[in-house]
Design a protein around this motif. Sequence first.
Motif, PDB file in Angstrom:
ATOM      1  N   ALA A   1      -7.263  -2.438 -10.926  1.00 25.69           N
ATOM      2  CA  ALA A   1      -7.117  -2.841  -9.526  1.00 25.69           C
ATOM      3  C   ALA A   1      -7.232  -1.577  -8.669  1.00 25.69           C
ATOM      4  O   ALA A   1      -6.779  -0.508  -9.068  1.00 25.69           O
ATOM      5  CB  ALA A   1      -5.780  -3.529  -9.289  1.00 25.69           C
ATOM      6  N   PHE A   2      -7.871  -1.731  -7.527  1.00 23.25           N
ATOM      7  CA  PHE A   2      -8.050  -0.621  -6.595  1.00 23.25           C
ATOM      8  C   PHE A   2      -7.248  -0.896  -5.333  1.00 23.25           C
ATOM      9  O   PHE A   2      -7.251  -2.016  -4.829  1.00 23.25           O
ATOM     10  CB  PHE A   2      -9.525  -0.465  -6.208  1.00 23.25           C
ATOM     11  CG  PHE A   2     -10.431  -0.174  -7.358  1.00 23.25           C
ATOM     12  CD1 PHE A   2     -10.601   1.125  -7.803  1.00 23.25           C
ATOM     13  CD2 PHE A   2     -11.126  -1.198  -7.996  1.00 23.25           C
ATOM     14  CE1 PHE A   2     -11.444   1.407  -8.868  1.00 23.25           C
ATOM     15  CE2 PHE A   2     -11.976  -0.929  -9.053  1.00 23.25           C
ATOM     16  CZ  PHE A   2     -12.134   0.376  -9.503  1.00 23.25           C
ATOM     17  N   VAL A   3      -6.589   0.132  -4.813  1.00 22.05           N
ATOM     18  CA  VAL A   3      -5.937   0.015  -3.510  1.00 22.05           C
ATOM     19  C   VAL A   3      -7.030   0.175  -2.461  1.00 22.05           C
ATOM     20  O   VAL A   3      -7.843   1.101  -2.532  1.00 22.05           O
ATOM     21  CB  VAL A   3      -4.856   1.099  -3.326  1.00 22.05           C
ATOM     22  CG1 VAL A   3      -4.267   1.023  -1.922  1.00 22.05           C
ATOM     23  CG2 VAL A   3      -3.766   0.940  -4.365  1.00 22.05           C
ATOM     24  N   VAL A   4      -7.063  -0.734  -1.499  1.00 20.03           N
ATOM     25  CA  VAL A   4      -8.056  -0.674  -0.431  1.00 20.03           C
ATOM     26  C   VAL A   4      -7.355  -0.797   0.920  1.00 20.03           C
ATOM     27  O   VAL A   4      -6.234  -1.289   1.008  1.00 20.03           O
ATOM     28  CB  VAL A   4      -9.139  -1.778  -0.579  1.00 20.03           C
ATOM     29  CG1 VAL A   4      -9.965  -1.568  -1.835  1.00 20.03           C
ATOM     30  CG2 VAL A   4      -8.508  -3.160  -0.590  1.00 20.03           C
ATOM     31  N   ALA A   5      -8.026  -0.329   1.934  1.00 18.93           N
ATOM     32  CA  ALA A   5      -7.518  -0.425   3.313  1.00 18.93           C
ATOM     33  C   ALA A   5      -8.715  -0.542   4.248  1.00 18.93           C
ATOM     34  O   ALA A   5      -9.817  -0.113   3.907  1.00 18.93           O
ATOM     35  CB  ALA A   5      -6.690   0.805   3.666  1.00 18.93           C
ATOM     36  N   PRO A   6      -8.521  -1.121   5.410  1.00 13.63           N
ATOM     37  CA  PRO A   6      -9.620  -1.226   6.366  1.00 13.63           C
ATOM     38  C   PRO A   6     -10.160   0.150   6.754  1.00 13.63           C
ATOM     39  O   PRO A   6      -9.388   1.063   7.079  1.00 13.63           O
ATOM     40  CB  PRO A   6      -8.986  -1.924   7.575  1.00 13.63           C
ATOM     41  CG  PRO A   6      -7.818  -2.654   7.015  1.00 13.63           C
ATOM     42  CD  PRO A   6      -7.305  -1.782   5.908  1.00 13.63           C
ATOM     43  N   LEU A   7     -11.449   0.276   6.711  1.00 11.02           N
ATOM     44  CA  LEU A   7     -12.126   1.534   7.027  1.00 11.02           C
ATOM     45  C   LEU A   7     -11.735   2.060   8.400  1.00 11.02           C
ATOM     46  O   LEU A   7     -11.461   3.247   8.570  1.00 11.02           O
ATOM     47  CB  LEU A   7     -13.642   1.313   6.952  1.00 11.02           C
ATOM     48  CG  LEU A   7     -14.549   2.490   7.235  1.00 11.02           C
ATOM     49  CD1 LEU A   7     -14.361   3.563   6.169  1.00 11.02           C
ATOM     50  CD2 LEU A   7     -15.991   2.036   7.284  1.00 11.02           C
ATOM     51  N   GLU A   8     -11.670   1.162   9.378  1.00 14.14           N
ATOM     52  CA  GLU A   8     -11.383   1.609  10.746  1.00 14.14           C
ATOM     53  C   GLU A   8      -9.963   2.159  10.911  1.00 14.14           C
ATOM     54  O   GLU A   8      -9.702   2.920  11.837  1.00 14.14           O
ATOM     55  CB  GLU A   8     -11.656   0.501  11.771  1.00 14.14           C
ATOM     56  CG  GLU A   8     -10.880  -0.760  11.564  1.00 14.14           C
ATOM     57  CD  GLU A   8     -11.544  -1.761  10.627  1.00 14.14           C
ATOM     58  OE1 GLU A   8     -10.972  -2.846  10.462  1.00 14.14           O
ATOM     59  OE2 GLU A   8     -12.608  -1.466  10.070  1.00 14.14           O
ATOM     60  N   LEU A   9      -9.049   1.829  10.026  1.00 17.48           N
ATOM     61  CA  LEU A   9      -7.704   2.398  10.100  1.00 17.48           C
ATOM     62  C   LEU A   9      -7.652   3.802   9.511  1.00 17.48           C
ATOM     63  O   LEU A   9      -6.912   4.655   9.990  1.00 17.48           O
ATOM     64  CB  LEU A   9      -6.705   1.505   9.365  1.00 17.48           C
ATOM     65  CG  LEU A   9      -6.363   0.199  10.058  1.00 17.48           C
ATOM     66  CD1 LEU A   9      -5.398  -0.612   9.203  1.00 17.48           C
ATOM     67  CD2 LEU A   9      -5.751   0.442  11.416  1.00 17.48           C
ATOM     68  N   LEU A  10      -8.431   4.038   8.470  1.00 18.23           N
ATOM     69  CA  LEU A  10      -8.418   5.342   7.818  1.00 18.23           C
ATOM     70  C   LEU A  10      -9.335   6.361   8.487  1.00 18.23           C
ATOM     71  O   LEU A  10      -9.026   7.543   8.535  1.00 18.23           O
ATOM     72  CB  LEU A  10      -8.803   5.195   6.343  1.00 18.23           C
ATOM     73  CG  LEU A  10      -7.855   4.327   5.510  1.00 18.23           C
ATOM     74  CD1 LEU A  10      -8.388   4.173   4.104  1.00 18.23           C
ATOM     75  CD2 LEU A  10      -6.463   4.909   5.504  1.00 18.23           C
ATOM     76  N   PHE A  11     -10.476   5.879   8.985  1.00 18.83           N
ATOM     77  CA  PHE A  11     -11.463   6.757   9.609  1.00 18.83           C
ATOM     78  C   PHE A  11     -11.947   6.142  10.914  1.00 18.83           C
ATOM     79  O   PHE A  11     -13.095   5.717  11.019  1.00 18.83           O
ATOM     80  CB  PHE A  11     -12.649   6.989   8.661  1.00 18.83           C
ATOM     81  CG  PHE A  11     -12.261   7.571   7.344  1.00 18.83           C
ATOM     82  CD1 PHE A  11     -11.976   8.924   7.225  1.00 18.83           C
ATOM     83  CD2 PHE A  11     -12.173   6.773   6.218  1.00 18.83           C
ATOM     84  CE1 PHE A  11     -11.614   9.465   6.000  1.00 18.83           C
ATOM     85  CE2 PHE A  11     -11.808   7.306   4.988  1.00 18.83           C
ATOM     86  CZ  PHE A  11     -11.525   8.663   4.878  1.00 18.83           C
ATOM     87  N   PRO A  12     -11.090   6.077  11.925  1.00 21.47           N
ATOM     88  CA  PRO A  12     -11.470   5.388  13.158  1.00 21.47           C
ATOM     89  C   PRO A  12     -12.713   5.966  13.838  1.00 21.47           C
ATOM     90  O   PRO A  12     -13.471   5.230  14.457  1.00 21.47           O
ATOM     91  CB  PRO A  12     -10.236   5.512  14.057  1.00 21.47           C
ATOM     92  CG  PRO A  12      -9.388   6.556  13.441  1.00 21.47           C
ATOM     93  CD  PRO A  12      -9.763   6.646  11.990  1.00 21.47           C
ATOM     94  N   ASP A  13     -12.939   7.258  13.693  1.00 24.66           N
ATOM     95  CA  ASP A  13     -14.100   7.886  14.335  1.00 24.66           C
ATOM     96  C   ASP A  13     -15.397   7.618  13.590  1.00 24.66           C
ATOM     97  O   ASP A  13     -16.480   7.808  14.145  1.00 24.66           O
ATOM     98  CB  ASP A  13     -13.899   9.401  14.450  1.00 24.66           C
ATOM     99  CG  ASP A  13     -12.715   9.751  15.322  1.00 24.66           C
ATOM    100  OD1 ASP A  13     -12.294   8.906  16.144  1.00 24.66           O
ATOM    101  OD2 ASP A  13     -12.194  10.871  15.180  1.00 24.66           O
TER     102      ASP A  13
END
Length: 90
Positions: A57-69
Amino acid sequence: MQLLSPRCGILECGESDALHVAEGIAPFDKATRFVMVAREQEWPFAWLQSLDEPALAFVVAPLELLFPDRAEEALNAYGGSDEASDLSLI
């Protein structure tokens, strides 16, 4: 189908819930079917749980939260489609 995951516990999911990754995720090329497990208490993180290998299993998060720019640039690289937006996870 029922799956016992060491990280997510017992999961009930159907084949229609599966996200298919044709060539797998390197170096786990045998794992091609995944399901997203999102729990409110773990937001903004979720699990991308393999249906083929329960221990994977991989931990994932929304791209825009981690790298908003960089999120818009990354989405445009994939055509800026709704599908790309839905799956913009890292």
